[in-house]
Write a protein that holds these residues in place. Structure first.
Motif, PDB file in Angstrom:
ATOM      1  N   PRO A 147    -105.204 -12.512 -31.369  1.00  0.00           N
ATOM      2  CA  PRO A 147    -105.713 -12.953 -32.668  1.00  0.00           C
ATOM      3  C   PRO A 147    -106.141 -11.748 -33.512  1.00  0.00           C
ATOM      4  CG  PRO A 147    -106.580 -14.352 -30.946  1.00  0.00           C
ATOM      5  CD  PRO A 147    -105.876 -13.202 -30.261  1.00  0.00           C
ATOM      6  N   GLY A 148    -105.782 -11.788 -34.795  1.00  0.00           N
ATOM      7  CA  GLY A 148    -106.094 -10.685 -35.692  1.00  0.00           C
ATOM      8  C   GLY A 148    -104.925  -9.732 -35.906  1.00  0.00           C
TER       9      GLY A 148
ATOM     10  N   ARG B 299     -99.442 -22.429 -41.718  1.00  0.00           N
ATOM     11  CA  ARG B 299     -99.607 -21.933 -40.343  1.00  0.00           C
ATOM     12  C   ARG B 299     -98.451 -22.459 -39.516  1.00  0.00           C
ATOM     13  NH1 ARG B 299    -104.115 -24.708 -38.205  1.00  0.00           N
ATOM     14  NH2 ARG B 299    -103.884 -26.104 -39.959  1.00  0.00           N
TER      15      ARG B 299
ATOM     16  N   THR C 159    -103.564 -16.008 -35.710  1.00  0.00           N
ATOM     17  CA  THR C 159    -104.896 -16.596 -35.799  1.00  0.00           C
ATOM     18  C   THR C 159    -105.305 -17.302 -34.508  1.00  0.00           C
ATOM     19  OG1 THR C 159    -103.884 -18.447 -36.998  1.00  0.00           O
ATOM     20  CG2 THR C 159    -105.017 -16.775 -38.302  1.00  0.00           C
TER      21      THR C 159
ATOM     22  N   THR D 213    -100.569 -17.424 -39.140  1.00  0.00           N
ATOM     23  CA  THR D 213    -100.857 -17.814 -40.515  1.00  0.00           C
ATOM     24  C   THR D 213     -99.998 -16.934 -41.415  1.00  0.00           C
ATOM     25  OG1 THR D 213    -103.080 -18.529 -39.942  1.00  0.00           O
ATOM     26  CG2 THR D 213    -102.677 -18.017 -42.263  1.00  0.00           C
TER      27      THR D 213
ATOM     28  N   THR E 137    -100.516 -13.230 -39.984  1.00  0.00           N
ATOM     29  CA  THR E 137    -101.602 -12.797 -39.109  1.00  0.00           C
ATOM     30  C   THR E 137    -101.734 -13.800 -37.967  1.00  0.00           C
ATOM     31  OG1 THR E 137    -102.776 -11.815 -40.975  1.00  0.00           O
ATOM     32  CG2 THR E 137    -104.074 -12.263 -38.996  1.00  0.00           C
TER      33      THR E 137
ATOM     34  N   ARG F 123    -101.672  -8.340 -37.304  1.00  0.00           N
ATOM     35  CA  ARG F 123    -100.841  -8.573 -38.489  1.00  0.00           C
ATOM     36  C   ARG F 123     -99.431  -8.153 -38.120  1.00  0.00           C
ATOM     37  NH1 ARG F 123    -104.531  -7.383 -43.677  1.00  0.00           N
ATOM     38  NH2 ARG F 123    -103.022  -8.818 -44.545  1.00  0.00           N
TER      39      ARG F 123
ATOM     40  N   THR G 138    -100.506 -19.278 -32.863  1.00  0.00           N
ATOM     41  CA  THR G 138    -100.519 -19.716 -34.252  1.00  0.00           C
ATOM     42  C   THR G 138    -100.444 -18.487 -35.135  1.00  0.00           C
ATOM     43  OG1 THR G 138    -101.854 -21.666 -33.746  1.00  0.00           O
ATOM     44  CG2 THR G 138    -101.829 -20.940 -36.048  1.00  0.00           C
TER      45      THR G 138
END
Length: 150
Positions: free
Chosen positions: A97-98, A85, A61, A75, A59, A100, A73
């Motif tokens: 971000p968020g 990470r 982040t 994760t 995911t 997947r 980044t």
């Protein structure tokens, strides 16, 4: 890194740039302490504009500027608590971000502003606040000695 986690990731992890696998321009040299000098990742040869791929499923982040350079980044899924990470700089993010993503998904493009003599991608790996060698994520064929002939 946890032994089981390292083994499983080594089977599923890709180089973030390539194929072929890039040259490692500068290796990992961990700092002696949290504020000591060191190289907290590896630099991979990658011309400006090179697509950066997710080395494993995870995911996003973070995707944005850090210290005047673009960063992403990721994760990594299923890597324990706290999770691993992986970070990439300097890049222009292609994700939010968020998001997947499966392994091999384009995350970013290498951008100018590197600390290498030529363009490169800085690839980092952390568990919590501990920096690790990202090359340990990769599956490498063991060395084999061959008989000399002659």
């Amino acid at each position: 890194m946890h032994t089981t986690t390292a083994f499983l990731l080594a089977l599923l992890t890709l180089w973030p740039v390539g194929p072929p696998p890039p040259d490692v321009v500068r290796g990992w040299h961990p700092p002696a302490g949290p504020y000591a000098p060191g190289h907290r990742g590896v630099d991979l040869a990658a011309p400006e504009g090179t697509t950066v791929l997710a080395p494993a499923a995870g995911t996003v982040t973070f995707a944005g500027p850090v210290g005047g350079r673009g960063a992403v980044t990721l994760t990594l899924s299923g890597t324990g608590t706290p999770p691993l990470r992986t970070t990439f700089t300097p890049v222009t993010p292609l994700v939010e971000p968020g998001d997947r993503v499966p392994a091999g998904t384009p995350l970013a493009r290498v951008s100018p502003g590197t600390h290498c003599p030529r363009a490169c991608l800085h690839w980092g790996l952390l568990r919590d606040r501990t920096y690790l060698n990202p090359l340990r994520l990769l599956h490498r064929t063991p060395s084999r000695l061959l008989p000399l002939r002659g």
